[in-house]
Write a protein that holds these residues in place. Structure first.
Motif, mmCIF file in Angstrom:
data_model
loop_
_atom_site.group_PDB
_atom_site.id
_atom_site.type_symbol
_atom_site.label_atom_id
_atom_site.label_comp_id
_atom_site.label_asym_id
_atom_site.label_seq_id
_atom_site.Cartn_x
_atom_site.Cartn_y
_atom_site.Cartn_z
ATOM 1 N N PHE A 1 -16.663 -46.641 -1.282
ATOM 2 C CA PHE A 1 -15.512 -47.251 0.425
ATOM 3 C C PHE A 1 -14.843 -46.350 1.252
ATOM 4 O O PHE A 1 -15.163 -46.630 2.179
ATOM 5 C CB PHE A 1 -14.669 -48.063 -0.933
ATOM 6 N N ASP A 2 -14.360 -45.452 0.359
ATOM 7 C CA ASP A 2 -14.103 -44.513 1.206
ATOM 8 C C ASP A 2 -15.921 -43.298 2.372
ATOM 9 O O ASP A 2 -14.764 -43.065 3.248
ATOM 10 C CB ASP A 2 -13.388 -43.292 0.525
ATOM 11 N N GLU A 3 -16.372 -43.789 1.556
ATOM 12 C CA GLU A 3 -16.881 -42.484 2.717
ATOM 13 C C GLU A 3 -18.021 -43.594 3.219
ATOM 14 O O GLU A 3 -18.176 -42.775 4.694
ATOM 15 C CB GLU A 3 -18.692 -43.319 1.743
ATOM 16 N N MET A 4 -17.537 -44.703 3.740
ATOM 17 C CA MET A 4 -18.229 -45.441 4.757
ATOM 18 C C MET A 4 -16.735 -45.739 6.101
ATOM 19 O O MET A 4 -17.600 -45.049 6.809
ATOM 20 C CB MET A 4 -16.969 -47.099 4.631
ATOM 21 N N ARG A 5 -15.382 -44.627 6.120
ATOM 22 C CA ARG A 5 -14.996 -44.696 6.856
ATOM 23 C C ARG A 5 -15.574 -43.066 7.448
ATOM 24 O O ARG A 5 -15.583 -43.033 8.505
ATOM 25 C CB ARG A 5 -13.603 -44.635 6.505
ATOM 26 N N VAL A 6 -15.724 -42.174 6.754
ATOM 27 C CA VAL A 6 -16.042 -41.380 6.549
ATOM 28 C C VAL A 6 -17.568 -40.737 7.755
ATOM 29 O O VAL A 6 -17.317 -40.209 8.557
ATOM 30 C CB VAL A 6 -16.195 -39.840 5.534
ATOM 31 N N ARG A 7 -18.209 -41.810 7.438
ATOM 32 C CA ARG A 7 -19.749 -41.850 8.107
ATOM 33 C C ARG A 7 -19.452 -42.628 9.329
ATOM 34 O O ARG A 7 -20.083 -43.167 10.034
ATOM 35 C CB ARG A 7 -20.734 -42.753 7.416
ATOM 36 N N GLY A 8 -18.304 -43.732 9.194
ATOM 37 C CA GLY A 8 -17.918 -44.460 10.665
ATOM 38 C C GLY A 8 -18.356 -45.801 10.940
ATOM 39 O O GLY A 8 -18.541 -46.685 11.467
ATOM 40 N N VAL A 9 -18.664 -45.993 9.517
ATOM 41 C CA VAL A 9 -19.225 -47.332 9.088
ATOM 42 C C VAL A 9 -18.453 -48.370 9.155
ATOM 43 O O VAL A 9 -17.169 -48.014 8.222
ATOM 44 C CB VAL A 9 -19.952 -48.384 8.110
ATOM 45 N N CYS A 10 -17.682 -49.160 9.615
ATOM 46 C CA CYS A 10 -16.468 -50.720 9.685
ATOM 47 C C CYS A 10 -16.459 -51.070 8.614
ATOM 48 O O CYS A 10 -17.613 -51.723 8.380
ATOM 49 C CB CYS A 10 -16.487 -50.620 10.629
#
Length: 288
Positions: free
Chosen positions: A174-183
């Motif tokens: 879940f945290d990786e989504m923010r890092v990669r710019g995936v909403c």
């Protein structure tokens, strides 16, 4: 099926395939649409391929399905869309044939079709269904060579860790989504909060519900509320579940009947038959 006396066109073949309920008869019709050997070779349409592949896949006639895919690969005049391969991957996964699903996914470029997140998500879902955890991780992190995973891709990976009981792993994805710019989307939050509740990390689940609006500027939908209530009841946090239900009423959102039935089931399980009467009265008052 009545005997075909006149030559049929590719358009007519598609119509006949759609009408035929027996997949084996449909296959014979596809392979031999015009029995007259004096006619020129039949040119099957992409729609006919799509129809016969779907019929064979649903019937789990995998040998015949392999035959159709081999024929389609040789049809260089046709450019099959990715959705056909997404469906085939799903058919193999439903048949518990994960290696065949991976084989189809790897072969998509040979059909003159680019791979996108759509086929990736179909394969990830298939591996989740088959319990192929290591394959999921390898496929997910190897996909960056072709395109970027989307929110659906991450949702499936979060489910993977949830099924394995690894809440920290789900949180990391879940945290990786923010890092990669995936909403994240509604499904993301629902699955994450379910994982947190299952891991008895209820406080974090409530913090995530708060962050949906504060951090992500998204509306907390009734589906997220319902999922949270169901899992709070499952871990016997009934007081918190009632608090979430009251929050739905305060926001003037529709309280789904499933919320009340979940609360009733939980009260019965905990021996709280007296509270059930109050829930039933509220159901009637709110028109459920």
């Amino acid at each position: 099926m009545a005997e075909l006396r006149q030559p049929i066109s590719p358009y007519r073949l598609s119509s006949l395939l759609r009408q035929e309920k027996n997949p084996k008869i449909a296959l014979q019709l596809f392979l031999n649409p015009n029995p007259d050997p004096n006619l020129k070779p039949f040119r099957h349409s992409l729609l006919s391929y799509d129809l016969i592949i779907t019929k064979l896949g649903r019937a789990k006639l995998f040998n015949a399905l392999d035959q159709m895919l081999s024929r389609l690969k040789l049809e260089t005049r046709l450019g099959p869309p990715e959705i056909i391969f997404c469906n085939v991957i799903t058919f193999y996964a439903n048949g518990r044939l994960p290696d065949k699903a991976i084989e189809v996914y790897d072969s998509i470029p040979s059909f003159r079709c680019p791979r996108t997140a759509k086929s990736l998500n179909s394969l990830l879902n298939g591996m989740l269904l088959c319990g192929e955890w290591d394959h999921m991780r390898r496929i997910f992190y190897g996909f960056e060579r072709f395109a970027c995973p989307d929110a659906c891709s991450y949702n499936v990976m979060i489910r993977r860790f949830r099924v394995l009981g690894d809440v920290d792993g789900a949180r990391k994805v879940f945290d990786e989504m923010r890092v990669r710019g995936v909403c994240p989307d509604e499904v993301t939050f629902r699955v994450m909060m379910e994982a947190l509740c299952e891991g008895f990390r209820v406080k974090e689940a409530f913090m995530m519900k708060r962050d949906i609006k504060r951090v992500y500027r998204m509306r907390v939908s009734e589906y997220v509320f319902v999922a949270l209530i169901k899992w709070l009841c499952k871990v016997e946090e009934v007081t918190l579940a009632i608090r979430v239900k009251d929050e739905i009423l305060e926001k003037e959102m529709e309280v789904k009947p499933v919320v009340y039935t979940t609360l009733i089931r939980c009260f019965f399980g905990l021996g709280g038959e007296g509270e059930v009467k109050g829930v039933l009265k509220e159901m009637k008052r709110n028109g459920c």
